[in-house]
Design an enzyme around this catalytic site. Sequence first.
Site, PDB file in Angstrom:
ATOM      1  N   SER A  83       0.783  -1.242   0.000  1.00 23.44           N
ATOM      2  CA  SER A  83       0.000   0.000   0.000  1.00 23.44           C
ATOM      3  C   SER A  83       0.816   1.295   0.000  1.00 23.44           C
ATOM      4  O   SER A  83       0.231   2.376   0.027  1.00 23.44           O
ATOM      5  CB  SER A  83      -0.924   0.002   1.231  1.00 23.44           C
ATOM      6  OG  SER A  83      -0.150   0.129   2.413  1.00 23.44           O
ATOM      7  N   TYR A 158       2.359   1.767  -7.459  1.00 22.79           N
ATOM      8  CA  TYR A 158       1.266   1.392  -6.533  1.00 22.79           C
ATOM      9  C   TYR A 158      -0.093   1.588  -7.197  1.00 22.79           C
ATOM     10  O   TYR A 158      -0.908   0.661  -7.256  1.00 22.79           O
ATOM     11  CB  TYR A 158       1.353   2.222  -5.242  1.00 22.79           C
ATOM     12  CG  TYR A 158       0.086   2.191  -4.412  1.00 22.79           C
ATOM     13  CD1 TYR A 158      -0.363   1.004  -3.833  1.00 22.79           C
ATOM     14  CD2 TYR A 158      -0.684   3.350  -4.205  1.00 22.79           C
ATOM     15  CE1 TYR A 158      -1.532   0.969  -3.071  1.00 22.79           C
ATOM     16  CE2 TYR A 158      -1.849   3.321  -3.454  1.00 22.79           C
ATOM     17  CZ  TYR A 158      -2.272   2.133  -2.887  1.00 22.79           C
ATOM     18  OH  TYR A 158      -3.430   2.086  -2.147  1.00 22.79           O
ATOM     19  N   LYS A 162      -3.068  -1.094  -8.276  1.00 24.04           N
ATOM     20  CA  LYS A 162      -4.442  -1.050  -7.746  1.00 24.04           C
ATOM     21  C   LYS A 162      -5.438  -0.886  -8.899  1.00 24.04           C
ATOM     22  O   LYS A 162      -6.509  -1.498  -8.899  1.00 24.04           O
ATOM     23  CB  LYS A 162      -4.606   0.101  -6.742  1.00 24.04           C
ATOM     24  CG  LYS A 162      -3.884  -0.096  -5.420  1.00 24.04           C
ATOM     25  CD  LYS A 162      -4.359  -1.285  -4.600  1.00 24.04           C
ATOM     26  CE  LYS A 162      -5.732  -1.085  -3.993  1.00 24.04           C
ATOM     27  NZ  LYS A 162      -6.077  -2.203  -3.055  1.00 24.04           N
ATOM     28  N   LEU A 198       2.389   9.529   5.864  1.00 21.44           N
ATOM     29  CA  LEU A 198       2.677  10.908   6.292  1.00 21.44           C
ATOM     30  C   LEU A 198       2.370  11.200   7.770  1.00 21.44           C
ATOM     31  O   LEU A 198       3.262  11.619   8.520  1.00 21.44           O
ATOM     32  CB  LEU A 198       1.902  11.896   5.404  1.00 21.44           C
ATOM     33  CG  LEU A 198       2.138  13.371   5.763  1.00 21.44           C
ATOM     34  CD1 LEU A 198       3.557  13.800   5.434  1.00 21.44           C
ATOM     35  CD2 LEU A 198       1.146  14.277   5.029  1.00 21.44           C
ATOM     36  N   PRO A 213      10.120  15.459   7.418  1.00 17.07           N
ATOM     37  CA  PRO A 213      10.508  15.586   5.998  1.00 17.07           C
ATOM     38  C   PRO A 213       9.321  15.836   5.068  1.00 17.07           C
ATOM     39  O   PRO A 213       8.538  14.938   4.782  1.00 17.07           O
ATOM     40  CB  PRO A 213      11.127  14.205   5.706  1.00 17.07           C
ATOM     41  CG  PRO A 213      10.437  13.271   6.645  1.00 17.07           C
ATOM     42  CD  PRO A 213      10.042  14.056   7.863  1.00 17.07           C
ATOM     43  N   ASP A 286      11.850  15.699  -3.678  1.00 11.46           N
ATOM     44  CA  ASP A 286      10.484  15.267  -3.979  1.00 11.46           C
ATOM     45  C   ASP A 286      10.434  13.790  -4.372  1.00 11.46           C
ATOM     46  O   ASP A 286      11.427  13.230  -4.854  1.00 11.46           O
ATOM     47  CB  ASP A 286       9.911  16.135  -5.114  1.00 11.46           C
ATOM     48  CG  ASP A 286       8.389  16.229  -5.033  1.00 11.46           C
ATOM     49  OD1 ASP A 286       7.790  15.551  -4.174  1.00 11.46           O
ATOM     50  OD2 ASP A 286       7.810  16.993  -5.833  1.00 11.46           O
TER      51      ASP A 286
HETATM   52  P1  NAD Z   1      -1.437  -1.764   5.078  1.00 10.67           P
HETATM   53  O1  NAD Z   1      -0.196  -1.776   4.246  1.00 10.67           O
HETATM   54  O2  NAD Z   1      -1.427  -1.119   6.422  1.00 10.67           O
HETATM   55  O3  NAD Z   1      -1.927  -3.269   5.314  1.00 10.67           O
HETATM   56  C1  NAD Z   1      -1.933  -4.239   4.307  1.00 10.67           C
HETATM   57  C2  NAD Z   1      -2.144  -5.600   4.968  1.00 10.67           C
HETATM   58  O4  NAD Z   1      -2.173  -6.591   3.934  1.00 10.67           O
HETATM   59  C3  NAD Z   1      -1.010  -6.001   5.923  1.00 10.67           C
HETATM   60  O5  NAD Z   1      -1.557  -6.526   7.117  1.00 10.67           O
HETATM   61  C4  NAD Z   1      -0.242  -7.065   5.154  1.00 10.67           C
HETATM   62  O6  NAD Z   1       0.366  -8.034   5.993  1.00 10.67           O
HETATM   63  C5  NAD Z   1      -1.351  -7.676   4.318  1.00 10.67           C
HETATM   64  N1  NAD Z   1      -0.842  -8.318   3.088  1.00 10.67           N
HETATM   65  C6  NAD Z   1       0.053  -7.795   2.205  1.00 10.67           C
HETATM   66  N2  NAD Z   1       0.291  -8.679   1.223  1.00 10.67           N
HETATM   67  C7  NAD Z   1      -0.496  -9.766   1.474  1.00 10.67           C
HETATM   68  C8  NAD Z   1      -0.707 -11.001   0.808  1.00 10.67           C
HETATM   69  N3  NAD Z   1      -0.056 -11.301  -0.322  1.00 10.67           N
HETATM   70  N4  NAD Z   1      -1.581 -11.876   1.332  1.00 10.67           N
HETATM   71  C9  NAD Z   1      -2.247 -11.587   2.492  1.00 10.67           C
HETATM   72  N5  NAD Z   1      -2.068 -10.442   3.162  1.00 10.67           N
HETATM   73  C10 NAD Z   1      -1.212  -9.543   2.666  1.00 10.67           C
HETATM   74  O7  NAD Z   1      -2.560  -1.135   4.145  1.00 10.67           O
HETATM   75  P2  NAD Z   1      -3.818  -0.225   4.542  1.00 10.67           P
HETATM   76  O8  NAD Z   1      -3.385   1.183   4.591  1.00 10.67           O
HETATM   77  O9  NAD Z   1      -4.513  -0.845   5.690  1.00 10.67           O
HETATM   78  O10 NAD Z   1      -4.696  -0.397   3.224  1.00 10.67           O
HETATM   79  C11 NAD Z   1      -5.638  -1.462   3.098  1.00 10.67           C
HETATM   80  C12 NAD Z   1      -6.281  -1.390   1.723  1.00 10.67           C
HETATM   81  O11 NAD Z   1      -6.907  -0.120   1.559  1.00 10.67           O
HETATM   82  C13 NAD Z   1      -5.279  -1.522   0.565  1.00 10.67           C
HETATM   83  O12 NAD Z   1      -5.878  -2.304  -0.429  1.00 10.67           O
HETATM   84  C14 NAD Z   1      -5.081  -0.089   0.099  1.00 10.67           C
HETATM   85  O13 NAD Z   1      -4.767  -0.052  -1.276  1.00 10.67           O
HETATM   86  C15 NAD Z   1      -6.450   0.507   0.372  1.00 10.67           C
HETATM   87  N6  NAD Z   1      -6.447   1.955   0.647  1.00 10.67           N
HETATM   88  C16 NAD Z   1      -5.623   2.495   1.586  1.00 10.67           C
HETATM   89  C17 NAD Z   1      -5.683   3.856   1.852  1.00 10.67           C
HETATM   90  C18 NAD Z   1      -4.803   4.492   2.902  1.00 10.67           C
HETATM   91  O14 NAD Z   1      -4.787   5.737   3.017  1.00 10.67           O
HETATM   92  N7  NAD Z   1      -4.083   3.741   3.716  1.00 10.67           N
HETATM   93  C19 NAD Z   1      -6.574   4.665   1.151  1.00 10.67           C
HETATM   94  C20 NAD Z   1      -7.413   4.073   0.194  1.00 10.67           C
HETATM   95  C21 NAD Z   1      -7.347   2.718  -0.036  1.00 10.67           C
HETATM   96  P1  TYD Z   2       1.480   9.102   1.944  1.00 11.31           P
HETATM   97  O1  TYD Z   2       1.039   9.062   3.363  1.00 11.31           O
HETATM   98  O2  TYD Z   2       2.658   8.284   1.537  1.00 11.31           O
HETATM   99  O3  TYD Z   2       0.199   8.770   1.059  1.00 11.31           O
HETATM  100  P2  TYD Z   2       0.001   8.856  -0.571  1.00 11.31           P
HETATM  101  O4  TYD Z   2       1.307   9.046  -1.217  1.00 11.31           O
HETATM  102  O5  TYD Z   2      -0.578   7.511  -0.855  1.00 11.31           O
HETATM  103  O6  TYD Z   2      -0.941   9.991  -0.774  1.00 11.31           O
HETATM  104  O7  TYD Z   2       1.802  10.611   1.564  1.00 11.31           O
HETATM  105  C1  TYD Z   2       0.823  11.627   1.688  1.00 11.31           C
HETATM  106  C2  TYD Z   2       1.410  12.892   1.106  1.00 11.31           C
HETATM  107  O8  TYD Z   2       2.486  13.317   1.951  1.00 11.31           O
HETATM  108  C3  TYD Z   2       2.019  12.723  -0.270  1.00 11.31           C
HETATM  109  O9  TYD Z   2       1.772  13.902  -1.031  1.00 11.31           O
HETATM  110  C4  TYD Z   2       3.491  12.561  -0.018  1.00 11.31           C
HETATM  111  C5  TYD Z   2       3.718  13.397   1.229  1.00 11.31           C
HETATM  112  N1  TYD Z   2       4.803  12.915   2.143  1.00 11.31           N
HETATM  113  C6  TYD Z   2       5.778  13.820   2.569  1.00 11.31           C
HETATM  114  O10 TYD Z   2       5.788  15.007   2.211  1.00 11.31           O
HETATM  115  N2  TYD Z   2       6.757  13.353   3.422  1.00 11.31           N
HETATM  116  C7  TYD Z   2       6.793  12.062   3.837  1.00 11.31           C
HETATM  117  O11 TYD Z   2       7.734  11.688   4.588  1.00 11.31           O
HETATM  118  C8  TYD Z   2       5.769  11.155   3.401  1.00 11.31           C
HETATM  119  C9  TYD Z   2       5.771   9.711   3.842  1.00 11.31           C
HETATM  120  C10 TYD Z   2       4.784  11.640   2.556  1.00 11.31           C
END
Ligand code: NAD
Ligand code: TYD
Length: 349
Positions: A83, A158, A162, A198, A213, A286
């Site tokens: 993710s 990424y 997706k 972040l 950062p 960046d």
């Molecule tokens: P995360 O990285 O915190 O967790 C991912 C989980 O998936 C982990 O527990 C990992 O062990 C498990 N995993 C990874 N590969 C695997 C595999 N091959 N088989 C089984 N388990 C596996 O991610 P998150 O932030 O909780 O995101 C969850 C979902 O939501 C993802 O699909 C992500 O694309 C989506 N999403 C996340 C955000 C966000 O801001 N975090 C926003 C929108 C959508």
């Molecule tokens: P992130 O949490 O990695 O989510 P995404 O890239 O999936 O949106 O980053 C959020 C925003 O913050 C993105 O514009 C990148 C920026 N960022 C920083 O400026 N510094 C950091 O150390 C990180 C991890 C992200």
Amino acid sequence: MILVTGGAGFIGSNFVLDWLAQSAEPVLNLDKLTYAGNLGNLAALKNDARHVFVRGDIGDAALLARLLNEHRPRAIIHFAAESHVDRSIHGPAEFIQTNVVGTFTLLEAVRAYWNALPENEQKAFRFLHVSTDEVYGSLGADDPAFSETTPYAPNSPYSASKASSDHWVRAYHHTYGLPVLTTNCSNNYGPLQFPEKLIPLMIVNALAGKPLPVYGDGQNVRDWLYVGDHCTAIRTVLEKGVPGEVYNIGGNAEMKNLDLVHTLCRALTALKPGRDIASQITFVKDRPGHDRRYAINADKIRRELGWQPAETFESGLIRTVRWYLDNETWLMNVTSKAYQQWIDLQYAQ
Ligand code: NAD
Ligand code: TYD
């Protein structure tokens, strides 16, 4: 019961905890426990027989077939994924493996299981695919927010992986009739988020007196949603969503990164007075291909399913900062040697 994939990660574990707090229905939780998966997130369920945890890979077809036939879930909520955009830039292969091949393998196992269900169970079955707004690409400052019909234009490894998984899920509905639901959500924040993203990264660094950062000029815009609100949105889509439909989920909280970091510094100072945390802000190189702006139009889910977020960004952020301040042991456990290696690799310059 329901089957949750990736239920030891950030959003998945929040979802499982919320689900079992509100429902008697058991959860089968399949997670590979990569660096991002953490059983400590689910410690509160240690003695709860409604939570069945299996360590395994969504790319393991034999395991999936066994679990589906043994536990006979009525729905699957698919969170499991790689993710983190920055990690996808350093090593994209794992993103294809889990997000594309893993989702495909899961879909194939689910198709076989679903085909063999009695007709009434087939009808009631749901496969809910949790995706991201990043599949829509990057917006200009005055562009309208992403809607469900915005063309896909993923820019990072990424988001490309997706986007690919979203297309596979869509195809399984159109070709085989599998009752799928897809959600595309904006940036989540809240308790239990691994400190590579972040907000938790900034909290960890702020508390350690380290630089905060900010990539590039800090003017990139994201929409932020409290994770608890994402969980209620997913439950709503599962219950009321129309198979084959896509629902965008957002927090009505568009913000420039630099403004967010300043707000976070103020929240930290209010809860833990003493230091001028904002003086730790540092501009760093960046991210390559860094998307400028994401924004979500969440009219459809509000209009058709009656969902909207309960938290404002301010209220959600205070809850989040408090949680990190109150959970030092959790933080110490996740900021291990492997975490430090990642930080060294990503922020070396
Ligand atoms: P995360 O990285 O915190 O967790 C991912 C989980 O998936 C982990 O527990 C990992 O062990 C498990 N995993 C990874 N590969 C695997 C595999 N091959 N088989 C089984 N388990 C596996 O991610 P998150 O932030 O909780 O995101 C969850 C979902 O939501 C993802 O699909 C992500 O694309 C989506 N999403 C996340 C955000 C966000 O801001 N975090 C926003 C929108 C959508
Ligand atoms: P992130 O949490 O990695 O989510 P995404 O890239 O999936 O949106 O980053 C959020 C925003 O913050 C993105 O514009 C990148 C920026 N960022 C920083 O400026 N510094 C950091 O150390 C990180 C991890 C992200």
